[in-house]
Structure formats: structure tokens, C-alpha cells
Design a protein around this motif. Structure first.
Motif, PDB file in Angstrom:
ATOM      1  N   LYS A 177      69.201  43.749  47.602  1.00 30.49           N
ATOM      2  CA  LYS A 177      70.214  44.767  47.335  1.00 30.49           C
ATOM      3  C   LYS A 177      71.524  44.353  48.002  1.00 30.49           C
ATOM      4  O   LYS A 177      71.524  43.987  49.187  1.00 30.49           O
ATOM      5  CB  LYS A 177      69.719  46.119  47.871  1.00 30.49           C
ATOM      6  N   ARG A 178      72.603  44.417  47.235  1.00 29.14           N
ATOM      7  CA  ARG A 178      73.893  43.936  47.743  1.00 29.14           C
ATOM      8  C   ARG A 178      74.360  44.755  48.948  1.00 29.14           C
ATOM      9  O   ARG A 178      74.224  45.973  48.965  1.00 29.14           O
ATOM     10  CB  ARG A 178      74.953  43.990  46.641  1.00 29.14           C
ATOM     11  N   GLU A 182      71.173  40.755  51.217  1.00 37.49           N
ATOM     12  CA  GLU A 182      71.329  39.445  50.558  1.00 37.49           C
ATOM     13  C   GLU A 182      71.410  38.305  51.564  1.00 37.49           C
ATOM     14  O   GLU A 182      71.059  37.172  51.242  1.00 37.49           O
ATOM     15  CB  GLU A 182      72.485  39.417  49.549  1.00 37.49           C
ATOM     16  N   GLU A 203      65.428  41.480  41.445  1.00 36.69           N
ATOM     17  CA  GLU A 203      66.673  42.236  41.262  1.00 36.69           C
ATOM     18  C   GLU A 203      66.387  43.727  41.451  1.00 36.69           C
ATOM     19  O   GLU A 203      65.401  44.251  40.924  1.00 36.69           O
ATOM     20  CB  GLU A 203      67.226  42.010  39.845  1.00 36.69           C
ATOM     21  N   TYR A 204      67.259  44.348  42.195  1.00 36.45           N
ATOM     22  CA  TYR A 204      67.154  45.786  42.434  1.00 36.45           C
ATOM     23  C   TYR A 204      67.259  46.530  41.093  1.00 36.45           C
ATOM     24  O   TYR A 204      68.197  46.312  40.331  1.00 36.45           O
ATOM     25  CB  TYR A 204      68.285  46.177  43.392  1.00 36.45           C
ATOM     26  N   VAL A 218      73.296  45.299  42.440  1.00 39.19           N
ATOM     27  CA  VAL A 218      72.324  44.285  42.026  1.00 39.19           C
ATOM     28  C   VAL A 218      72.841  42.900  42.399  1.00 39.19           C
ATOM     29  O   VAL A 218      73.932  42.517  41.986  1.00 39.19           O
ATOM     30  CB  VAL A 218      72.089  44.341  40.493  1.00 39.19           C
ATOM     31  N   VAL A 219      72.095  42.176  43.196  1.00 44.13           N
ATOM     32  CA  VAL A 219      72.389  40.761  43.424  1.00 44.13           C
ATOM     33  C   VAL A 219      71.651  40.031  42.296  1.00 44.13           C
ATOM     34  O   VAL A 219      70.424  40.148  42.185  1.00 44.13           O
ATOM     35  CB  VAL A 219      71.899  40.287  44.812  1.00 44.13           C
ATOM     36  N   THR A 220      72.405  39.345  41.444  1.00 45.17           N
ATOM     37  CA  THR A 220      71.782  38.830  40.220  1.00 45.17           C
ATOM     38  C   THR A 220      70.902  37.619  40.503  1.00 45.17           C
ATOM     39  O   THR A 220      71.068  36.913  41.505  1.00 45.17           O
ATOM     40  CB  THR A 220      72.854  38.413  39.189  1.00 45.17           C
ATOM     41  N   ALA A 221      70.016  37.362  39.569  1.00 41.92           N
ATOM     42  CA  ALA A 221      69.124  36.200  39.673  1.00 41.92           C
ATOM     43  C   ALA A 221      69.928  34.924  39.847  1.00 41.92           C
ATOM     44  O   ALA A 221      69.563  34.061  40.648  1.00 41.92           O
ATOM     45  CB  ALA A 221      68.262  36.122  38.410  1.00 41.92           C
ATOM     46  N   ILE A 224      71.090  34.674  43.425  1.00 45.69           N
ATOM     47  CA  ILE A 224      69.973  34.375  44.328  1.00 45.69           C
ATOM     48  C   ILE A 224      69.613  32.892  44.218  1.00 45.69           C
ATOM     49  O   ILE A 224      69.479  32.176  45.210  1.00 45.69           O
ATOM     50  CB  ILE A 224      68.746  35.259  43.986  1.00 45.69           C
ATOM     51  N   ALA A 262      64.146  38.799  37.198  1.00 48.23           N
ATOM     52  CA  ALA A 262      65.500  39.198  36.787  1.00 48.23           C
ATOM     53  C   ALA A 262      65.432  40.307  35.763  1.00 48.23           C
ATOM     54  O   ALA A 262      65.963  40.199  34.661  1.00 48.23           O
ATOM     55  CB  ALA A 262      66.226  37.981  36.209  1.00 48.23           C
ATOM     56  N   THR A 265      69.231  41.416  34.749  1.00 51.99           N
ATOM     57  CA  THR A 265      70.168  40.514  34.066  1.00 51.99           C
ATOM     58  C   THR A 265      69.509  39.641  32.993  1.00 51.99           C
ATOM     59  O   THR A 265      70.200  39.138  32.115  1.00 51.99           O
ATOM     60  CB  THR A 265      70.912  39.608  35.064  1.00 51.99           C
TER      61      THR A 265
END
Ligand code: SAM
Ligand code: SF4
Ligand code: SF4
Length: 344
Positions: A177-178, A182, A203-204, A218-221, A224, A262, A265
């Protein structure tokens, strides 16, 4: 519709997807209050958790498993809430392991109750695989996320206990989670490289309506992947099984693999062969479903196996869910079942 025992690919949904996996939530209760799943403001002291009579008994769960097996299910995952809060869960594992045709039983747990003795009992009962959730190696970050001050060390001990009991490789789920964890992505990758365990970065997601999900969190795939790839180059490897949710990557230096889920996304609805049963016996055909089908009522109404089977088959054959592929800011506002109820 007539469905025989042990038919190959007995049934397909409206989009041509088979039914292969069943995820069963065996309790809606949890001893954690992860902010992305059961935030304290919603799941507080007065939260109306299910009374015992509302929850499916082990015998009812096994009857459900037998019926789903006849429709093509081979793989069962026990989840929750926290599945290890359910007393004697190894007895349930044993009962499921005895169902002909079921060749894989897995569990997802937060690890808080996973001692070596418990892990060994689960393994002896027929559990094949275990996933332990851990969102950070930093105590401050992890405790803020589980919101009950549960320490990282105890989860690491649970992972070791599972491995020692023969449940290895262990999968380790980390929701990213941003602004929250992260910075824990690279340390988690580092900690488990070379151990044989597989960290799966998730992903959240906008499951349920309680967690206040926003796309910005959301921190995207891709993000990451690039964080880890910069330190230790990775290459994608093929899925092990059809319908696998994680995209797999291996370290080029041979130190093992990771997975990235993911679901926001890069949705994977096209290969989604999963059904989900809540602890009170409601059948959901999508993680983001709004309303379940009341299998518990069918189980408790005196209907025969064949009658219930026909109903479940009918639910599946009408299924056209593909929520993640059609997600918009509008759909994110529709009422949805909570994660703690159906277990992810
Ligand atoms: N209590 C057990 C646990 O935490 O492993 C099992 C149930 S939990 C609902 C199953 C998985 O869903 C966990 O790995 C958890 O981190 C993940 N999860 C919960 N809420 C999520 C969300 N909003 N987005 C992504 N994953 C989530
Ligand atoms: Fe409990 Fe698992 Fe949800 Fe955390 S993610 S609150 S451990 S059910
Ligand atoms: Fe399956 Fe629904 Fe997730 Fe799509 S959004 S992969 S249909 S559970």
C-alpha cells in the motif's frame, strides 16, 4: 442438467471458464485488524460477527466439497478471517483430504497461531501448502498495518515452523500500500531470496466497502517489479498451473522466485476458475461479488445432494463475473462482500 461423478471438466460458466478451485472461509473472525481488510473503525467491539449456528459445520463444509468435486473442483483453500482461530481445524483438513478427487488442500493464515505442533498436525492431516501473510519486516510498519501490535518475529517463527513441518516452500503474501509499506518491498525480497520460500507481492485491492480504497494507494505491479529488478535482475517464468493468479519471476542469479498479483492493473478474470464460500455458506462467484447464493439454506432444507448439485451447477453456468477487467470509479462504489467474510 445432469452431472455425473468425476466428469472431466463437468461444467463451464457463461464465459467458458471451468470450475477448479474452491476457497472456503471457515470463520469471519480474526485476531488482527489489518487496516486494508478489517479496519478497527468498522470491525470494532460491537461488530456483529456471525453466531456459531450461522457458521457451516465441518460436516456441512465437507458435503459442499464433495458436491464441488463432482463439478470439477480439485483444489481447496481454507481461509477466513483467520482460519487457525477455528478449533480443531486439522480435523476438517483430514475430512477434506478423504474426499476422492481432491488433490490439493492449502491454507492462508496470518501465522499468529501457527506453532510447529499445529503445522505438523495440519501436514499430517493432509494439508499440502500454506501461505503466511506478512506485510513488512519492520515492526513499526507491520504493527501499524495489523493494528493489534503483533510483532514481525512471531510471524517469521511461524514461517520457519511451517517449513520445518514439511509445508515448504511457504508462500508469503505481502499487500503493498502506497505511503504505508512500499519501502518494505526490497527488504522482503532480500530476506526470502535463497530460502526457497516465495514472496507474493499483492496490489492493494478494493475488496469490500470498508477499507477506503483509492487507486492512488495502489503500488502497481510494474513499480514493485522495477524496485526489485533494479537490485536483483529478474525474468518472467511461465505459470505452473492454468488459472494461477501470480505472475512468476525468477532471480537471474538463481536465488529463487517471487510472484506478483496484479489484480488491479493486470486483471486475470479470463482464467478465473475460482468459487468462494463464506463461513455462513454463501456462494460467491467473484471476489467482488455483491450478493451470494444461499447454499447453507439448501444444505439445511433437507434437499438431496443431486438437488443441491443442480443448483450450484446452475449458478456456475450463469456466471459472467469479470469485475477486475471492468473496474471503474463507479463500480468501486457498488456494495461488495467484505474480504474477511470470503477470505481473498
Ligand atoms: N487471515 C488470513 C491472512 O491474513 O492470511 C487469511 C484471510 S486474508 C483475507 C487473505 C489474504 O488477503 C491475505 O494475504 C491478505 O493480506 C489479503 N488481503 C486482505 N485484504 C486485502 C486487500 N484489500 N487487497 C489485497 N489483499 C488483501
Ligand atoms: Fe485478519 Fe487476514 Fe484480514 Fe488481516 S488480512 S484482518 S489477518 S483476515
Ligand atoms: Fe475472478 Fe472476479 Fe477476481 Fe475477475 S475479479 S479474477 S472474476 S474473482
Amino acid at each position: 442438467m445432469h452431472v455425473k461423478a468425476h466428469d472431466e471438466v463437468a461444467i463451464r460458466d457463461a464465459l467458458g471458464r471451468a470450475l477448479r478451485d474452491l476457497r472456503i472461509s471457515i470463520t469471519d473472525r480474526c485476531n488482527f485488524r489489518c487496516t486494508y481488510c478489517m479496519p478497527k473503525e468498522v470491525f470494532g467491539k460491537d461488530y456483529p460477527f456471525l453466531p456459531q449456528h450461522a457458521v457451516l459445520t465441518f460436516e456441512e463444509i465437507v458435503r459442499v466439497v464433495r458436491l464441488f468435486e463432482r463439478l470439477g473442483v480439485r483444489k481447496i483453500r481454507l481461509t477466513g478471517g483467520e482460519p487457525l482461530l477455528r478449533r480443531d481445524v486439522e480435523r476438517l483438513v483430514r475430512m477434506i483430504a478423504e474426499v476422492p478427487g481432491i488433490d490439493d488442500i492449502a491454507m492462508t493464515t496470518n501465522g499468529s497461531r501457527l506453532t510447529y505442533e499445529k503445522a505438523a498436525a495440519l501436514k499430517a492431516a493432509g494439508l499440502r501448502r500454506i501461505t503466511v501473510s506478512l506485510d513488512s519486516l519492520d515492526d513499526g510498519v507491520f504493527q501499524a498495518m495489523n493494528d493489534v501490535s503483533f510483532p514481525v518475529d512471531r510471524v517469521l517463527q511461524a514461517i520457519d515452523a511451517a517449513a520445518k513441518a514439511g509445508l515448504s516452500p511457504v508462500k508469503i503474501n505481502m499487500v503493498v500500500k502506497r505511503g504505508v509499506n512500499e519501502d518494505s518491498v526490497v527488504p522482503m525480497a532480500e530476506r526470502f531470496r535463497g530460502t526457497g520460500h516465495v514472496v507474493r507481492f499483492i496490489e492493494y485491492m478494493d475488496v469490500g466497502n470498508s477499507n477506503g480504497w483509492r487507486m492512488e494507494d495502489v503500488v502497481t505491479a510494474d513499480e514493485i517489479l522495477s524496485m526489485i529488478h533494479q537490485r536483483w535482475p529478474l525474468e518472467q517464468i511461465p505459470a505452473r498451473t492454468a488459472g494461477e493468479v501470480a505472475t512468476r519471476y525468477r532471480y537471474l542469479d538463481g536465488q529463487g522466485e517471487i510472484g506478483i498479483i496484479a489484480s488491479v492493473t493486470k486483471p486475470f478474470c479470463g482464467g478465473c476458475t475460482r468459487a468462494r464460500m463464506s463461513s455462513d455458506g454463501q456462494l460467491y462467484t467473484c471476489l467482488f461479488g455483491g450478493k451470494g447464493h444461499d447454499v447453507r439454506a439448501w444444505l439445511r432444507s433437507g434437499m438431496s445432494d443431486d438437488e443441491i448439485l443442480e443448483r450450484i451447477a446452475s449458478v456456475w453456468s450463469h456466471r459472467n463475473d469479470r469485475y477486475s477487467e471492468v473496474r471503474t470509479s463507479e463500480t468501486a462504489r457498488l456494495p461488495r462482500v467484505e474480504m474477511s467474510k470470503i477470505g481473498g
